[in-house]
Design an enzyme around this catalytic site. Structure first.
Site, PDB file in Angstrom:
ATOM      1  N   ARG A   1       0.858  -1.183   0.000  1.00  0.00           N
ATOM      2  CA  ARG A   1       0.000   0.000   0.000  1.00  0.00           C
ATOM      3  C   ARG A   1       0.896   1.236   0.000  1.00  0.00           C
ATOM      4  O   ARG A   1       1.929   1.266   0.684  1.00  0.00           O
ATOM      5  CB  ARG A   1      -0.892   0.036   1.249  1.00  0.00           C
ATOM      6  CG  ARG A   1      -2.030  -0.969   1.218  1.00  0.00           C
ATOM      7  CD  ARG A   1      -3.099  -0.588   0.190  1.00  0.00           C
ATOM      8  NE  ARG A   1      -4.197  -1.524   0.158  1.00  0.00           N
ATOM      9  CZ  ARG A   1      -4.290  -2.565  -0.685  1.00  0.00           C
ATOM     10  NH1 ARG A   1      -3.334  -2.800  -1.571  1.00  0.00           N
ATOM     11  NH2 ARG A   1      -5.342  -3.352  -0.662  1.00  0.00           N
TER      12      ARG A   1
ATOM     13  N   GLU B   1      -2.786   7.547  -4.624  1.00  0.00           N
ATOM     14  CA  GLU B   1      -3.214   7.019  -5.919  1.00  0.00           C
ATOM     15  C   GLU B   1      -4.743   6.984  -5.977  1.00  0.00           C
ATOM     16  O   GLU B   1      -5.375   6.832  -4.926  1.00  0.00           O
ATOM     17  CB  GLU B   1      -2.642   5.597  -6.127  1.00  0.00           C
ATOM     18  CG  GLU B   1      -3.221   4.606  -5.123  1.00  0.00           C
ATOM     19  CD  GLU B   1      -2.690   3.185  -5.288  1.00  0.00           C
ATOM     20  OE1 GLU B   1      -1.488   2.955  -5.072  1.00  0.00           O
ATOM     21  OE2 GLU B   1      -3.517   2.309  -5.616  1.00  0.00           O
TER      22      GLU B   1
ATOM     23  N   HIS C   1      -0.693   0.159  -9.766  1.00  0.00           N
ATOM     24  CA  HIS C   1      -1.358  -0.822  -8.891  1.00  0.00           C
ATOM     25  C   HIS C   1      -1.871  -2.029  -9.706  1.00  0.00           C
ATOM     26  O   HIS C   1      -3.076  -2.321  -9.694  1.00  0.00           O
ATOM     27  CB  HIS C   1      -2.495  -0.160  -8.109  1.00  0.00           C
ATOM     28  CG  HIS C   1      -2.778  -0.844  -6.800  1.00  0.00           C
ATOM     29  ND1 HIS C   1      -3.222  -0.207  -5.681  1.00  0.00           N
ATOM     30  CD2 HIS C   1      -2.685  -2.156  -6.439  1.00  0.00           C
ATOM     31  CE1 HIS C   1      -3.395  -1.059  -4.694  1.00  0.00           C
ATOM     32  NE2 HIS C   1      -3.072  -2.262  -5.131  1.00  0.00           N
TER      33      HIS C   1
HETATM   34  O1  LIG Z   1      -3.694  -4.388  -3.725  1.00  0.00           O
HETATM   35  C1  LIG Z   1      -4.376  -5.271  -4.072  1.00  0.00           C
HETATM   36  C2  LIG Z   1      -5.148  -6.068  -3.193  1.00  0.00           C
HETATM   37  O2  LIG Z   1      -5.250  -5.737  -1.998  1.00  0.00           O
HETATM   38  O3  LIG Z   1      -5.709  -7.057  -3.651  1.00  0.00           O
END
Ligand SMILES: O=CC(=O)O
Length: 373
Positions: free
Chosen positions: A285, A314, A334
């Site tokens: 994160r 983000e 991401h």
């Molecule tokens: O970041 C992605 C997730 O938490 O699946």
């Protein structure tokens, strides 16, 4: 006795009659889906009797006003990590809400305390994305160390000829061990499933040591660490403090949950201790890393490079963001779990979790809320 004769009753299979009758009598459950999950998974939800689906109609993140308007009276909701599930939303949903199912392994966007107080069930998608995220973590380490971002950018701008083949042009630290440099220490901040899968992928690079920092209140697991060292033929797998982790790691992978406890755990103090040739990778994160401190570390050469799948704030990361401006910072939006196979499994798991909770059955992956007060 034969059913044939003069009767005019049409022949309708009993099975069908029963299912129509039970369908008519069965309770209906409103389910809000914050993003279309594609035909394979939407059809699972659509085929389930009793669900009245309300699906965010656009191919973009679900807008808050729409969610607030539609959540009222819902029994279940399938959310993405972009949807904040807080007291405001849960109040709006009202007492009918039984389950929040997120299509993500992380659940820092869900206020678990509020969920627990309301007796809700929370589903998430662990395991199915472990390999995809581990793959991308290694990719980011290589991209950042080997100037992948700068190299791609140079070619795309038509500048290859100006760079030519320079003896030491675009060189970076090698991930694999060499005769002259036979030791590689890989650090993990967070040492769960994804970190251990990443470690396994790095073994063929000849890495020699694994250091990790994890929940300070949990005791070191010496037996597990010795078994991992043996399995991967490493000189050591050790739980260390943050100071040692930052000083010793050649590549430091951030693979820990988000939330208050890890907020800006990678800060100026930590970054200043790292090796000048080291690489930082974050595939967890954005909130774990202080972006301004990292940009400064890259600009002033405290570390060599960074590979980021996530950035705090983000998706509002524009070209004037301090990290985007750093040539040795490789950023992808991401996408760590973004393989066709994995996303399908995640969406399926999110649907299964929701259906399980609504039917009062076991959810395949339920967040344990028993310790949340
Ligand atoms: O970041 C992605 C997730 O938490 O699946």
């Amino acid at each position: 006795m034969s059913s044939s004769g003069s009767s005019v009753t049409p022949s309708v299979p009993t099975q069908r009659l029963m299912s129509v009758a039970s369908h008519l009598n069965s309770p209906r459950f409103k389910v809000v889906v914050c993003r279309n999950l594609g035909p394979d998974v939407m059809s699972i939800l659509e085929a389930r009797p009793g669900l009245d689906l309300v699906v965010w109609p656009q191919d973009s993140a679900c807008e808050r006003p729409w969610l607030m308007e539609n959540i009222s009276g819902a029994t279940g909701v399938i959310v993405m990590l972009t949807d904040k599930v807080n007291a405001e939303l849960l109040d709006k949903a009202g007492p009918s809400l039984k389950v929040v199912s997120t299509m993500s392994v992380g659940y820092d966007h869900i206020d678990l305390k509020e969920a627990a107080q309301r007796g809700l069930k929370v589903g998430y998608t662990p395991d199915v994305l472990t390999d995809a995220v581990a793959d991308l973590s290694v990719m980011l380490a290589l991209m950042a160390g080997r100037n992948g971002g700068t190299g791609v950018d140079l070619v795309q701008r038509g500048q290859w000829a100006t760079f030519s083949w320079a003896p030491f042009g675009l060189c970076g630290p090698q991930l694999s061990t060499t005769a002259a440099s036979p030791t590689r220490k890989i650090g993990f901040l967070g040492f769960g499933r994804i970190a251990q899968a990443t470690l396994a992928r790095l073994v063929p690079f000849g890495i020699t040591h694994c250091l990790y920092f994890s929940n300070p209140s949990s005791l070191p697991n010496h037996a597990r660490d010795a078994a991992l060292a043996k399995q991967h033929k490493l000189q050591g797998v050790s739980k260390v403090d943050l100071d040692e982790l930052s000083r010793e790691s050649d590549v430091l992978f951030i693979l820990a949950p988000g939330g208050g406890e890890t907020y800006h755990i990678v800060n100026e103090t930590l970054l200043r201790k790292m090796k000048r040739t080291s690489i930082l990778v974050n595939a967890s994160r954005g909130t774990l890393v202080d972006s301004d401190a990292l940009a400064k570390a890259l600009r002033e050469g405290w570390i060599w490079g960074a590979g980021l799948d996530v950035v705090e704030g983000e998706p509002n990361v524009t070209i004037d963001h301090p990290l985007v401006k750093e040539p040795r910072c490789v950023i992808v939006p991401h996408i760590a779990s973004a393989t066709l196979e994995t996303r399908l499994e995640m969406a399926t798991r999110a649907a299964q979790n929701l259906i399980g909770a609504i039917l009062g059955r076991e959810m395949p992956s339920e967040v344990n809320l028993s310790d949340i007060s």
